[in-house]
Design a protein around this motif. Structure first.
Motif, PDB file in Angstrom:
ATOM      1  N   GLU A   1      35.658 -29.585 -56.911  1.00  0.00           N
ATOM      2  CA  GLU A   1      35.598 -29.594 -55.572  1.00  0.00           C
ATOM      3  C   GLU A   1      36.841 -30.012 -54.777  1.00  0.00           C
ATOM      4  O   GLU A   1      37.374 -30.910 -55.172  1.00  0.00           O
TER       5      GLU A   1
ATOM      6  N   VAL B   1      17.830 -25.221 -41.598  1.00  0.00           N
ATOM      7  CA  VAL B   1      16.916 -23.993 -41.479  1.00  0.00           C
ATOM      8  C   VAL B   1      16.784 -23.406 -42.811  1.00  0.00           C
ATOM      9  O   VAL B   1      17.890 -22.973 -43.289  1.00  0.00           O
TER      10      VAL B   1
ATOM     11  N   GLY C   1      21.524 -19.589 -45.669  1.00  0.00           N
ATOM     12  CA  GLY C   1      21.602 -20.642 -46.651  1.00  0.00           C
ATOM     13  C   GLY C   1      20.346 -20.519 -47.950  1.00  0.00           C
ATOM     14  O   GLY C   1      20.750 -20.789 -48.991  1.00  0.00           O
TER      15      GLY C   1
HETATM   16  C1  LIG Z   1      27.637 -25.647 -38.761  1.00  0.00           C
HETATM   17  C2  LIG Z   1      26.891 -24.995 -39.693  1.00  0.00           C
HETATM   18  C3  LIG Z   1      25.188 -24.825 -39.655  1.00  0.00           C
HETATM   19  C4  LIG Z   1      24.639 -24.022 -40.502  1.00  0.00           C
HETATM   20  N1  LIG Z   1      23.197 -24.115 -40.281  1.00  0.00           N
HETATM   21  C5  LIG Z   1      22.532 -23.202 -41.344  1.00  0.00           C
HETATM   22  C6  LIG Z   1      20.987 -23.275 -41.435  1.00  0.00           C
HETATM   23  O1  LIG Z   1      20.457 -24.061 -40.540  1.00  0.00           O
HETATM   24  N2  LIG Z   1      20.477 -22.537 -42.105  1.00  0.00           N
HETATM   25  C7  LIG Z   1      21.109 -21.764 -43.025  1.00  0.00           C
HETATM   26  O2  LIG Z   1      20.410 -20.976 -43.997  1.00  0.00           O
HETATM   27  N3  LIG Z   1      22.290 -21.786 -42.995  1.00  0.00           N
HETATM   28  C8  LIG Z   1      23.089 -22.352 -42.406  1.00  0.00           C
HETATM   29  N4  LIG Z   1      24.516 -22.475 -42.317  1.00  0.00           N
HETATM   30  C9  LIG Z   1      25.176 -21.444 -43.418  1.00  0.00           C
HETATM   31  C10 LIG Z   1      24.923 -22.330 -44.615  1.00  0.00           C
HETATM   32  O3  LIG Z   1      25.431 -23.563 -44.824  1.00  0.00           O
HETATM   33  C11 LIG Z   1      25.775 -21.281 -45.747  1.00  0.00           C
HETATM   34  O4  LIG Z   1      25.405 -20.157 -45.669  1.00  0.00           O
HETATM   35  C12 LIG Z   1      25.995 -21.789 -46.960  1.00  0.00           C
HETATM   36  O5  LIG Z   1      26.474 -23.075 -47.190  1.00  0.00           O
HETATM   37  C13 LIG Z   1      26.961 -20.998 -47.983  1.00  0.00           C
HETATM   38  O6  LIG Z   1      27.018 -21.635 -49.251  1.00  0.00           O
HETATM   39  P1  LIG Z   1      28.116 -21.099 -50.137  1.00  0.00           P
HETATM   40  O7  LIG Z   1      27.828 -21.679 -51.763  1.00  0.00           O
HETATM   41  O8  LIG Z   1      28.523 -19.575 -49.922  1.00  0.00           O
HETATM   42  O9  LIG Z   1      29.412 -22.076 -49.449  1.00  0.00           O
HETATM   43  P2  LIG Z   1      29.643 -23.429 -49.079  1.00  0.00           P
HETATM   44  O10 LIG Z   1      28.467 -24.271 -48.889  1.00  0.00           O
HETATM   45  O11 LIG Z   1      30.550 -23.321 -47.778  1.00  0.00           O
HETATM   46  O12 LIG Z   1      30.346 -24.082 -50.145  1.00  0.00           O
HETATM   47  C14 LIG Z   1      31.687 -23.893 -50.705  1.00  0.00           C
HETATM   48  C15 LIG Z   1      32.373 -25.048 -51.397  1.00  0.00           C
HETATM   49  O13 LIG Z   1      33.515 -24.765 -51.959  1.00  0.00           O
HETATM   50  C16 LIG Z   1      34.471 -25.599 -51.751  1.00  0.00           C
HETATM   51  N5  LIG Z   1      35.906 -24.799 -52.090  1.00  0.00           N
HETATM   52  C17 LIG Z   1      36.123 -23.759 -51.246  1.00  0.00           C
HETATM   53  N6  LIG Z   1      37.493 -23.575 -51.910  1.00  0.00           N
HETATM   54  C18 LIG Z   1      37.745 -24.252 -52.826  1.00  0.00           C
HETATM   55  C19 LIG Z   1      38.512 -24.304 -54.028  1.00  0.00           C
HETATM   56  N7  LIG Z   1      39.743 -23.252 -53.874  1.00  0.00           N
HETATM   57  N8  LIG Z   1      38.752 -25.325 -55.094  1.00  0.00           N
HETATM   58  C20 LIG Z   1      37.688 -26.085 -55.071  1.00  0.00           C
HETATM   59  N9  LIG Z   1      36.544 -26.097 -54.109  1.00  0.00           N
HETATM   60  C21 LIG Z   1      36.598 -25.177 -53.132  1.00  0.00           C
HETATM   61  C22 LIG Z   1      34.307 -26.003 -50.494  1.00  0.00           C
HETATM   62  O14 LIG Z   1      34.919 -27.354 -50.197  1.00  0.00           O
HETATM   63  C23 LIG Z   1      32.804 -26.164 -50.602  1.00  0.00           C
HETATM   64  O15 LIG Z   1      32.319 -27.293 -50.889  1.00  0.00           O
HETATM   65  C24 LIG Z   1      25.497 -23.119 -41.501  1.00  0.00           C
HETATM   66  C25 LIG Z   1      26.618 -23.293 -41.477  1.00  0.00           C
HETATM   67  C26 LIG Z   1      27.354 -24.333 -41.001  1.00  0.00           C
HETATM   68  C27 LIG Z   1      28.896 -24.280 -40.811  1.00  0.00           C
END
Ligand SMILES: Cc1cc2nc3c(=O)[nH]c(=O)nc-3n(C[C@H](O)[C@H](O)[C@H](O)COP(=O)(O)OP(=O)(O)OC[C@H]3O[C@@H](n4cnc5c(N)ncnc54)[C@H](O)[C@@H]3O)c2cc1C
Length: 497
Positions: A37, A92, A478
């Motif tokens: 991470e 949410v 999410g």
């Molecule tokens: C302010 C905000 C509010 C939101 N509210 C909602 C909600 O209420 N309901 C909902 O359904 N969705 C919501 N979302 C969207 C939801 O959070 C995302 O759809 C979801 O977290 C995406 O998951 P993911 O695994 O794709 O990426 P992420 O959760 O973004 O995780 C990616 C991870 O990879 C890590 N990473 C990135 N690049 C590297 C690298 N090169 N090496 C090592 N680690 C790395 C990052 O640090 C992070 O920890 C919200 C998003 C935000 C920003």
């Protein structure tokens, strides 16, 4: 370069909704798992205060800039921390609608059909709701998809009275406000640190987490058919970690850039990019926040509680999908976080006699989101070490119609003489709902991942984050990312065994 002397069964990159959930799912296999991470742990208090109705929260933006052709670079609103964006999300937990998995005709194009259907995801939605402790009530919203089990916890009915009052009036008009499903644990909103990574590490000594560990490149074997090593920067040192199965879960922008950065002789356009689709079809939804002024003050700090999907599939005079509406949390928290939140600054000009805090307590925010359609020209690219985003919004008339329709509805239930509704549209840095840059599908020419989210081109490489979406829907993504991680986790458990 330091070559790590351990060999892992699985290496997971990223601990957000996808990576954190997958870590939890795989931990009980006893297999040796390394989680990398790039961020650190985020303090609970600061993450709990965040709500997303204001599009400018530098406090929670990534500590790097992304670039947009011909424009100023910007700090993206995305959290690099253990738990990723679930640390700053609004909690949410919505399922995509059944029809969202089909080809849907929009005014300005077609929303891509998924290779799997709602029924394929349903068991994993149920598992995801249980794991992330979703509080909700089924049946109030006519677009609700069928479910095999009720929500594991009842809806949070104890909401801000002004919101409840407006929703009662909406019901009186024949609309269908419904309680928003929210993931809530003992210490506030659930996230993939507390629900995914931490229990996985505590209960099993086979999971190793390295923080401040930024993966910069994947190295393949000479044939290019397998990823051999994961190059990672930790502090000012570079490490090579080896594993049998490599899973990227860096979020849609960062997983795509990592594949592009990892180009080599056998993969000149980037790893797993024989389709030339890595980084393309970036979607993020069209979003607008609307402020409704209220005749009397409210407490100013409250949780999101309701959503309205009456215009999700269209309106009487508009037979195309328009989108989803939810009330934002209390607006006062934005005043706490930012001296002059943009949306309230607009409102302040209209009501100069009020201070920002007073204004925040006299406001209800509404959050409107519309599906944007996959467009191969909306894409993530790299130039040297710079991440570029090219994104031109589409399907904009449907969104405008939703905004205007909602203003008309609010006027009809409003108790003030308010005629102007300050609004603010999400700029490019609001990458909160980023999706689609490595879409999944059956055909390796039209998708990057197969239906198990394994890359078509490389046998031991998976992408398990929001990249896999072929279309985004108007629903917050999410829960679908989490459900998909559980689904792919099941496949990986079978493969590992
Ligand atoms: C302010 C905000 C509010 C939101 N509210 C909602 C909600 O209420 N309901 C909902 O359904 N969705 C919501 N979302 C969207 C939801 O959070 C995302 O759809 C979801 O977290 C995406 O998951 P993911 O695994 O794709 O990426 P992420 O959760 O973004 O995780 C990616 C991870 O990879 C890590 N990473 C990135 N690049 C590297 C690298 N090169 N090496 C090592 N680690 C790395 C990052 O640090 C992070 O920890 C919200 C998003 C935000 C920003």
């Amino acid at each position: 370069m330091i070559i790590d002397d351990q060999h892992y069964d699985v290496i997971i990159v990223g601990t957000g909704a996808g990576g954190g959930t997958l870590t939890r799912k795989l931990a009980s296999t006893g297999k040796k798992i390394l989680v990398l991470e790039r961020g650190e742990y985020l303090e609970k208090e600061s993450s709990e205060l965040v709500d997303a109705e204001v599009f400018k929260k530098e406090n929670f933006s990534a500590p790097e800039q992304w670039y947009e052709s011909g424009k100023e670079p910007f700090y993206p609103q995305t959290s690099y921390s253990v738990g990723g964006n679930t640390k700053i999300h609004s909690g949410v937990m919505l399922r995509m609608r059944e029809q969202d998995f089909e080809e849907v005709k929009h005014q300005h194009g077609i929303s891509t059909e998924w290779g799997l259907k709602y029924q394929d995801f349903e068991p994993y939605y149920t598992e995801a709701e249980k794991l992330y402790r979703a509080h909700g009530k089924a049946g109030d919203d006519p677009t609700d998809p069928p479910r095999s089990k009720d929500f594991p916890f009842p809806a949070l009915v104890d909401c801000e009275p002004q919101v409840k009052d407006i929703c009662d009036r909406l019901s009186g008009q024949g609309l269908h406000p419904a309680y928003l499903p929210i993931g809530l644990g003992n210490e506030g909103r659930t996230d993939s640190e507390d629900t995914g990574v931490t229990p996985a590490i505590k209960a099993n000594n086979n999971v190793t987490l390295k923080t401040s560990a930024k993966v910069v490149r994947l190295h393949t074997n000479p044939s290019g058919k397998e990823v051999r090593a994961v190059e990672t920067e930790i502090g000012d040192r570079s490490y090579l970690f080896m594993g049998d199965i490599i899973v990227l879960a860096c979020g849609a922008v960062n997983s795509a850039t990592l594949l592009l950065y990892s180009a080599n002789e056998k993969h000149p356009k980037g790893l797993a990019n024989s389709s030339d689709l890595v980084g393309r079809n970036l979607m993020k939804q069209l979003m607008t926040v609307l402020v409704q002024l209220t005749p009397t003050p409210n407490c100013g700090l409250f949780q999101r509680s309701h959503y309205i999907n009456d215009f999700y599939w269209g309106d009487e005079d508009f037979p195309y999908p328009m989108g989803h509406i939810q009330n934002s949390g209390g607006i006062l928290q934005d005043v706490i976080f930012s001296e002059s939140p943009p949306i309230l600054s607009v409102a302040a000009k209209l009501m100069p006699e009020f201070g920002l805090k007073q204004l925040a307590k006299r406001s209800i925010g509404w959050w409107l989101q519309t599906e944007d359609l996959a467009d191969p020209n909306n894409r993530v690219t790299i130039e040297g070490s710079k991440v570029h985003l090219d994104y031109t919004p589409n399907n904009t008339e449907a969104h405008d119609r939703l905004v205007h329709r909602w203003i008309d509805v609010l006027k009809s239930v409003n108790q003030t003489k308010q005629s102007i509704y300050p609004r603010s549209e999400a700029p490019i840095q609001v990458a909160a709902h980023q999706c689609g840059t490595c879409r999944f599908g059956e055909d390796s020419k039209t998708s990057v991942l197969n239906l198990n989210c394994r890359t078509h081109d490389i046998d031991n490489l998976y992408v398990v984050d929001s990249s896999f979406f072929p279309s985004i829907s108007a629903t917050s993504p999410g829960l679908t990312v989490i459900a998909n991680a559980l689904r792919v986790g099941e496949h990986l458990i079978n493969r590992l065994n």
